[in-house]
Design an enzyme around this catalytic site. Structure first.
Site, mmCIF file in Angstrom:
data_model
loop_
_atom_site.group_PDB
_atom_site.id
_atom_site.type_symbol
_atom_site.label_atom_id
_atom_site.label_comp_id
_atom_site.label_asym_id
_atom_site.label_seq_id
_atom_site.Cartn_x
_atom_site.Cartn_y
_atom_site.Cartn_z
ATOM 1 N N ASP A 113 10.100 7.973 1.839
ATOM 2 C CA ASP A 113 9.115 7.305 2.697
ATOM 3 C C ASP A 113 7.796 8.054 2.703
ATOM 4 O OD1 ASP A 113 8.196 5.423 4.788
ATOM 5 O OD2 ASP A 113 8.072 7.289 5.926
ATOM 6 N N HIS A 151 10.806 5.071 20.055
ATOM 7 C CA HIS A 151 9.724 5.133 19.062
ATOM 8 C C HIS A 151 8.661 4.119 19.438
ATOM 9 C CE1 HIS A 151 7.674 5.703 15.251
ATOM 10 N NE2 HIS A 151 7.504 4.392 15.238
ATOM 11 N N SER A 205 10.135 1.777 6.796
ATOM 12 C CA SER A 205 9.579 3.121 6.892
ATOM 13 C C SER A 205 9.947 3.754 8.238
ATOM 14 C CB SER A 205 8.050 3.027 6.737
ATOM 15 O OG SER A 205 7.425 4.213 7.130
ATOM 16 N N ARG A 211 0.930 3.643 0.148
ATOM 17 C CA ARG A 211 0.541 2.410 0.857
ATOM 18 C C ARG A 211 -0.793 2.597 1.556
ATOM 19 N NH1 ARG A 211 5.097 2.016 4.796
ATOM 20 N NH2 ARG A 211 3.872 0.344 5.685
ATOM 21 N N LYS A 248 13.442 6.679 9.004
ATOM 22 C CA LYS A 248 13.310 7.999 9.628
ATOM 23 C C LYS A 248 14.143 8.079 10.909
ATOM 24 C CE LYS A 248 8.959 7.388 8.989
ATOM 25 N NZ LYS A 248 7.518 7.330 8.853
#
Ligand code: URA
Length: 437
Positions: free
Chosen positions: A174, A95, A196, A181, A200
Site C-alpha cells: 500500500d 479510523h 488501502s 496514486r 492497514k
C-alpha cells in the site's frame, strides 16, 4: 509478453480492466506481489490504477486486492491480551478518513480504555490540509510516536490505550501504491481508497473497527453518495476479513471544534477530557465511544460520565507518560498571531472547513511534502461556529504561526470562508449523518 517464471504480464492485466473485465484472484495476487517486487513498473501500475478508477472493481476483486496487500507485510496479533480473569481482551480501533480540526482520536482512545477495552490506534502524520494525529501529539514535550510491537502490546495490557506510528511492516504494498496514486491523479478511486485503508486496519489485528467517514468540503469525499459508497465498501471488506466493522458518516463542511493545528488541538482535547470542550467534539467523541464499546459487547457504559468525572483524563495522563510525554508540561505557543474580524452583523451560517484547513496548513501546522517539519504552535483558533450571532469587527478567528510572512497566504485562503445571514436564519447542520453496518 510474460516474463520468464511469471504467470501473467502487466499489459494483460491492464487490458482486462481497461475493457471493463474482472480480474481473477490469482491475477490480483500476482499484480500486488509483482508490483511490490518491482516486476510491474510504475507506469504500468499507473495505467492499471487509472483503469480501476474509471471502470471500478466488484466486491470480490476489492476483497482479494485488500487481502493481497495485507499479505505483502506483517500482521499484528493482539489475541494474547488478557483480562484479569484470563479472558481475551476485546480490541477496538477507530479510523477517520480525515478532516479539519479532527482531534477525536486523542480523547476517544483513553475514554474507551476506561471500560476495559484495548484501543490500538496506529496513526499517521498529516499531508496537505488535513492534520495528522501524530503531529498533534508530538506537540507534547517528550512524547514519542515510534514504539516496538512489544511496547504496543505492553501498553495495551497495562493502560488499555496506545496511539503511535504504524510501523513500515504493515501492508508495504500500500505504501508504494499510495505514493504512486498521489502523483497520478488516482487517489479518488473508491476500490483503491477502501482497500488501502482496510488493508492497514486489518493487518493491525484489531477485533472490531469503527469508521468515521467524513463528508463535506474539508473531507476527501465532498458528496454524500460517494462517501456512503466508500463507507459501505469498507464495512463489507471488514466483515469479509472477520473484523466487526461499522461506519458513521459525519459532516466535514465545518471544522470540528474551535481549533485546527497541533498544540492547540491537544489543548482542546485536554479540555474535553476535563469534562468541557466544544459541543461538537464532545458529541462525536461520545458517539464513537458508544459505537466502539457496543462492538466490544459493552452496552451499558456511560462514556459522557467518564469524561466528566476524570476517569478518561487519568488514562490519558498514563498513556502520554508511558510514551515519554509530560502531560502537565506547557504546550508550545506560536510566536506571532493575527486576528481575522467578522465582516458583518448576523448569524454565522458557514465556516468552510477546507478554507480553515488550508489556512492552518499555510501557517505551518501541516506539511506539503513528507519530509517537511510542522510547527507545533501554528494553526487557526476559531471564536465562533455556525449558528452563533456575530457582530461586524468582532474577532472571528486568530491565526497563529512562528513565521509571520505566512499570514498573507493564510488570509487569502480564508477570503470566502464565511457566510453570514440575517438574524433568525439557521445554518444547515447535522454532525452525524448516518450509520452504516
Ligand atoms: N488514506 C489511506 O490510507 N489510503 C487512501 O487511499 C486514502 C486515505
Amino acid at each position: 509478453m510474460t516474463q520468464a517464471n511469471e504467470p501473467f504480464d502487466a499489459v494483460q492485466i491492464i487490458t482486462i480492466k481497461r475493457d471493463k473485465g474482472t480480474l481473477t484472484p490469482e491475477q490480483i495476487d500476482w499484480t500486488i506481489d509483482a508490483y511490490t517486487r518491482g516486476v510491474i513498473a510504475d507506469e504500468q501500475m499507473s495505467a492499471l490504477n487509472m483503469a480501476i478508477l474509471l471502470n471500478g472493481m466488484d466486491r470480490a476483486e476489492i476483497s482479494r486486492w485488500t487481502a493481497a496487500m495485507i499479505a505483502s507485510g506483517e500482521r499484528m496479533d493482539f489475541s494474547g491480551l488478557r483480562r484479569p480473569d484470563g479472558g481475551v481482551k476485546a480490541t477496538v480501533d477507530k479510523h477517520s478518513t480525515g478532516g479539519v480540526g479532527d482531534k477525536i482520536t486523542l480523547p476517544l482512545a483513553p475514554l474507551v480504555a476506561v471500560f476495559g477495552v484495548a484501543v490500538p490506534q496506529l496513526s499517521g502524520r498529516g499531508l496537505g490540509h488535513t492534520g495528522g494525529t501524530l503531529d498533534k501529539l508530538e506537540a507534547i514535550p517528550g512524547w514519542r510516536a515510534a514504539l516496538s510491537n512489544q511496547e504496543i502490546l505492553d501498553q495495551l495490557q497495562d493502560i488499555g490505550a496506545v496511539i503511535c506510528a504504524a510501523g513500515s511492516g504493515l501492508a508495504p504494498a500500500d505504501k508504494k501504491l499510495y505514493a504512486l496514486r498521489d502523483v497520478t491523479g488516482t487517489v479518488e478511486a473508491i476500490p483503491l481508497i477502501a482497500s488501502s485503508i482496510m488493508s492497514k486496519k486489518i493487518a493491525e489485528g484489531t477485533g472490531s473497527l469503527v469508521l468515521d467517514v467524513k463528508v463535506g468540503s474539508g473531507a476527501f469525499m465532498k458528496d454524500e453518495d460517494r462517501a456512503r459508497e466508500l463507507a459501505e465498501t469498507m464495512v463489507a471488506l471488514g466483515k469479509d476479513a472477520g473484523v466487526n466493522t461499522v461506519a458513521l458518516l459525519t459532516n466535514m463542511d465545518t471544522p470540528l471544534g474551535l481549533t485546527a493545528g497541533n498544540a492547540i488541538e491537544v489543548q482542546e482535547s485536554v479540555e474535553v477530557l476535563a469534562g468541557g470542550g466544544p459541543e461538537d467534539v464532545v458529541e462525536l467523541t461520545v458517539r464513537l465511544a458508544e459505537e466502539m464499546l457496543a462492538c466490544a459487547g459493552i452496552n451499558d457504559a456511560d462514556p459522557a460520565a467518564a469524561l466528566k468525572d476524570g476517569r478518561a483524563m487519568d488514562v490519558w495522563n498514563r498513556m502520554i507518560e508511558a510514551q515519554g510525554g509530560d502531560p502537565k508540561a506547557p504546550l508550545p505557543v506560536a510566536k506571532e498571531s493575527e486576528v481575522v474580524y467578522a465582516p458583518a452583523d448576523g448569524v454565522l451560517l458557514e465556516l468552510d472547513a477546507l478554507s480553515v484547513g488550508v489556512a492552518a496548513w499555510r501557517l505551518g501546522a501541516g506539511r506539503a511534502r513528507k519530509e517537511d517539519a510542522v510547527q507545533a504552535g501554528a494553526g487557526v483558533r476559531m471564536h465562533a461556529k455556525p449558528g452563533a450571532y456575530v457582530r461586524a469587527g468582532e474577532p472571528l478567528m486568530t491565526l497563529l504561526t512562528d513565521t509571520p510572512e505566512k499570514f498573507e497566504r493564510a488570509k487569502e485562503a480564508l477570503q470566502d470562508s464565511v457566510v453570514i445571514g440575517p438574524e433568525g436564519s439557521r445554518p444547515a447542520q447535522r454532525l452525524i449523518i448516518d450509520r452504516i453496518s
